[in-house]
Design a protein around this motif. Structure first.
Motif, mmCIF file in Angstrom:
data_model
loop_
_atom_site.group_PDB
_atom_site.id
_atom_site.type_symbol
_atom_site.label_atom_id
_atom_site.label_comp_id
_atom_site.label_asym_id
_atom_site.label_seq_id
_atom_site.Cartn_x
_atom_site.Cartn_y
_atom_site.Cartn_z
ATOM 1 N N SER A 134 0.822 -1.203 0.000
ATOM 2 C CA SER A 134 0.000 0.000 0.000
ATOM 3 C C SER A 134 0.855 1.252 0.000
ATOM 4 C CB SER A 134 -0.930 0.001 1.226
ATOM 5 O OG SER A 134 -1.800 -1.107 1.194
ATOM 6 N N ILE A 135 1.930 1.250 0.831
ATOM 7 C CA ILE A 135 2.819 2.419 0.881
ATOM 8 C C ILE A 135 3.515 2.614 -0.461
ATOM 9 C CG2 ILE A 135 4.910 3.337 1.950
ATOM 10 C CD1 ILE A 135 4.038 1.983 4.555
ATOM 11 N N GLY A 136 3.991 1.530 -1.051
ATOM 12 C CA GLY A 136 4.661 1.633 -2.345
ATOM 13 C C GLY A 136 3.734 2.152 -3.428
ATOM 14 N N PHE A 137 2.490 1.656 -3.419
ATOM 15 C CA PHE A 137 1.524 2.122 -4.420
ATOM 16 C C PHE A 137 1.197 3.598 -4.205
ATOM 17 C CE2 PHE A 137 -2.860 2.722 -5.929
ATOM 18 C CZ PHE A 137 -2.715 2.316 -7.254
ATOM 19 N N SER A 138 1.071 4.014 -2.937
ATOM 20 C CA SER A 138 0.778 5.416 -2.639
ATOM 21 C C SER A 138 1.918 6.312 -3.096
ATOM 22 C CB SER A 138 0.544 5.581 -1.134
ATOM 23 O OG SER A 138 0.335 6.931 -0.807
ATOM 24 N N ILE A 139 3.158 5.897 -2.847
ATOM 25 C CA ILE A 139 4.315 6.687 -3.284
ATOM 26 C C ILE A 139 4.349 6.811 -4.802
ATOM 27 C CG2 ILE A 139 6.837 6.677 -3.401
ATOM 28 C CD1 ILE A 139 6.843 5.423 -0.595
ATOM 29 N N ALA A 144 -4.377 10.653 -7.074
ATOM 30 C CA ALA A 144 -3.550 9.847 -6.171
ATOM 31 C C ALA A 144 -4.334 9.455 -4.925
ATOM 32 C CB ALA A 144 -2.294 10.632 -5.790
ATOM 33 N N VAL A 145 -5.096 10.406 -4.376
ATOM 34 C CA VAL A 145 -5.910 10.111 -3.201
ATOM 35 C C VAL A 145 -6.965 9.054 -3.525
ATOM 36 C CG1 VAL A 145 -7.554 11.088 -1.539
ATOM 37 C CG2 VAL A 145 -5.532 12.405 -2.216
ATOM 38 N N PHE A 146 -7.593 9.202 -4.683
ATOM 39 C CA PHE A 146 -8.650 8.254 -5.076
ATOM 40 C C PHE A 146 -8.094 6.841 -5.232
ATOM 41 C CE2 PHE A 146 -10.746 5.914 -8.476
ATOM 42 C CZ PHE A 146 -12.052 5.878 -8.029
ATOM 43 N N PHE A 147 -7.032 6.690 -6.001
ATOM 44 C CA PHE A 147 -6.505 5.347 -6.282
ATOM 45 C C PHE A 147 -5.880 4.725 -5.035
ATOM 46 C CE2 PHE A 147 -6.514 7.020 -10.680
ATOM 47 C CZ PHE A 147 -7.267 6.019 -11.269
ATOM 48 N N ALA A 148 -5.220 5.534 -4.214
ATOM 49 C CA ALA A 148 -4.623 4.990 -2.990
ATOM 50 C C ALA A 148 -5.708 4.499 -2.035
ATOM 51 C CB ALA A 148 -3.764 6.059 -2.318
ATOM 52 N N THR A 149 -6.823 5.247 -1.928
ATOM 53 C CA THR A 149 -7.926 4.813 -1.069
ATOM 54 C C THR A 149 -8.590 3.565 -1.627
ATOM 55 O OG1 THR A 149 -8.333 7.130 -0.508
ATOM 56 C CG2 THR A 149 -10.060 5.551 0.048
ATOM 57 N N ALA A 150 -8.791 3.528 -2.946
ATOM 58 C CA ALA A 150 -9.453 2.375 -3.574
ATOM 59 C C ALA A 150 -8.662 1.096 -3.375
ATOM 60 C CB ALA A 150 -9.657 2.638 -5.062
ATOM 61 N N LEU A 151 -7.337 1.204 -3.326
ATOM 62 C CA LEU A 151 -6.527 -0.003 -3.169
ATOM 63 C C LEU A 151 -6.281 -0.336 -1.702
ATOM 64 C CD1 LEU A 151 -4.779 -2.162 -4.701
ATOM 65 C CD2 LEU A 151 -2.834 -0.674 -4.183
ATOM 66 N N THR A 189 -4.703 4.565 4.111
ATOM 67 C CA THR A 189 -3.759 4.881 3.043
ATOM 68 C C THR A 189 -4.191 6.141 2.299
ATOM 69 O OG1 THR A 189 -3.323 2.514 2.763
ATOM 70 C CG2 THR A 189 -2.627 3.960 0.982
ATOM 71 N N GLY A 190 -5.508 6.298 2.109
ATOM 72 C CA GLY A 190 -6.008 7.491 1.430
ATOM 73 C C GLY A 190 -5.730 8.753 2.220
ATOM 74 N N ILE A 191 -5.931 8.698 3.542
ATOM 75 C CA ILE A 191 -5.666 9.874 4.373
ATOM 76 C C ILE A 191 -4.178 10.230 4.333
ATOM 77 C CG2 ILE A 191 -5.643 10.726 6.751
ATOM 78 C CD1 ILE A 191 -8.208 9.112 7.220
ATOM 79 N N ALA A 192 -3.324 9.218 4.453
ATOM 80 C CA ALA A 192 -1.879 9.481 4.400
ATOM 81 C C ALA A 192 -1.478 10.088 3.064
ATOM 82 C CB ALA A 192 -1.114 8.182 4.652
ATOM 83 N N THR A 193 -2.051 9.573 1.991
ATOM 84 C CA THR A 193 -1.731 10.116 0.660
ATOM 85 C C THR A 193 -2.215 11.558 0.526
ATOM 86 O OG1 THR A 193 -1.956 7.884 -0.260
ATOM 87 C CG2 THR A 193 -2.006 9.718 -1.813
ATOM 88 N N ALA A 194 -3.407 11.840 1.057
ATOM 89 C CA ALA A 194 -3.939 13.203 0.991
ATOM 90 C C ALA A 194 -3.059 14.169 1.783
ATOM 91 C CB ALA A 194 -5.370 13.223 1.517
ATOM 92 N N VAL A 195 -2.592 13.748 2.970
ATOM 93 C CA VAL A 195 -1.738 14.616 3.797
ATOM 94 C C VAL A 195 -0.418 14.901 3.085
ATOM 95 C CG1 VAL A 195 -0.440 14.737 5.959
ATOM 96 C CG2 VAL A 195 -2.801 13.926 5.967
#
Length: 324
Positions: free
Chosen positions: A26-31, A59-66, A71-77
């Motif tokens: 999840s972290i790798g995909f978010s990055i 990025a927020v959408f796809f990270a949350t979906a996966l 993960t979505g909140i971390a990506t948004a921040v």
């Protein structure tokens, strides 16, 4: 190191909501999503330098979906931080406009995360319901198969008991034996379609097949008969076919039979027409078969009319087909 196939399978299961991917995945995909969004922002800066946060919405959408809402909140921040900290091109450095855009970004990202997570929860419940229904359907089929097996065994037992009791009365046994066999054949046809009934054409072919397919014609569209109506019609067809084999069209070398059926609204009309059979000189007293023909369709608001013509037996059957 994990294989590419394993990574693809983990991505597929996470994207479909079947299972949560691992934290590292999840972290790798978010990055990766943030990197792509930052690259898109750099390219957009050549046209609009004041685009700070918009590229991070995907990025927020796809990270949350996966990976889920965490993960979505971390990506948004992180995306918001990158939008504030990094400048490309000649972007203006005014604090107030960027703060307003950051607030809008936070609101939209929050709504995106909530919407995606809500969809994932709904989809997860639907999958659980589907699995439960599949399990219940499998159990129902198992119970129905067991019930049909037991009914078949009971019919065989009844057949054997009657044969033992009536072995000294061959005429009585002969009149019962073929009717029990007709019921067993009909049950087999009904079982093939999961107990819902059977097609009228299959029912007629099962009953008339032993007399030779060149001796009869069947005219009508495919029609699924409910189980109870199929049993009643099977007995009627059996009586008529037996009569045709003994005294009617099937007892003559050139005898032919034509069976036609049609549906008008919920009414089924069947015509049984024998030709080229032996001449019928006299009709005996009504027996069991005749009484069966007269009464079998009564529960279905139906009736049977039989005529003994010079060309052979002519029978019309009418009844209401119950809704499934």
């Amino acid at each position: 190191m994990r294989s590419l196939t394993g990574l693809i399978d983990e991505f597929r299961q996470g994207w479909q909501g079947i299972s949560r991917p691992s934290l590292s995945f999840s972290i790798g995909f978010s990055i990766a999503c943030l990197a792509l969004s930052t690259t898109a922002r750099w390219l957009l800066a050549m046209i609009r330098p004041d685009v700070y946060f918009t590229p991070y919405f995907p990025a927020v959408f796809f990270a949350t979906a996966l990976g889920g809402y965490r993960t979505g909140i971390a990506t948004a921040v992180v995306g918001g931080g990158l939008g504030v900290a990094m400048n490309f091109g000649d972007a203006p450095s005014n604090f107030f406009p960027r703060a307003v855009l950051l607030a809008i970004y936070c609101i939209v990202s929050g709504l995106t995360i909530w919407g995606v997570e809500h969809y994932r929860s709904v989809a997860s419940r639907q999958r659980e319901i589907s699995k439960r229904l599949i399990r219940e359907e499998d159990y129902r089929k198992l119970v129905v198969d067991e019930l049909q097996h037991r009914l078949k065994n009971k019919l065989s037992t009844v057949h054997a008991v009657l044969h033992q009791v009536l072995q000294n009365q061959p005429q009585v046994w002969a009149s019962i034996d073929h009717r029990l066999r007709a019921l067993a054949a009909t049950d087999e046809l009904i079982t093939k379609v999961d107990g819902d009934g059977c097609d009228i054409k299959d029912l007629l072919l099962s009953e008339l097949g032993p007399y030779g397919h060149v001796r009869f014609n069947l005219n009508g569209n495919r029609l699924l008969l409910p189980a109870k109506l199929a049993v009643s019609l099977a007995l009627l067809f059996h009586e008529l076919a037996t009569n045709a084999g003994k005294y009617g069209a099937f007892s003559a070398e050139r005898g032919m039979l034509q069976v036609s059926w049609s549906m008008i609204d919920d009414r089924l009309n069947i015509i049984w027409d024998e030709t080229e059979g032996p001449a019928i000189s006299a009709v005996g007293a009504p027996g069991f078969g005749t009484k069966l023909l007269e009464s079998a369709l009564g529960p279905f608001d139906g009736k049977t009319e039989i005529s003994f013509l010079k060309s052979g037996v002519h029978c019309t059957m009418q009844c209401r087909v119950p809704k499934a």
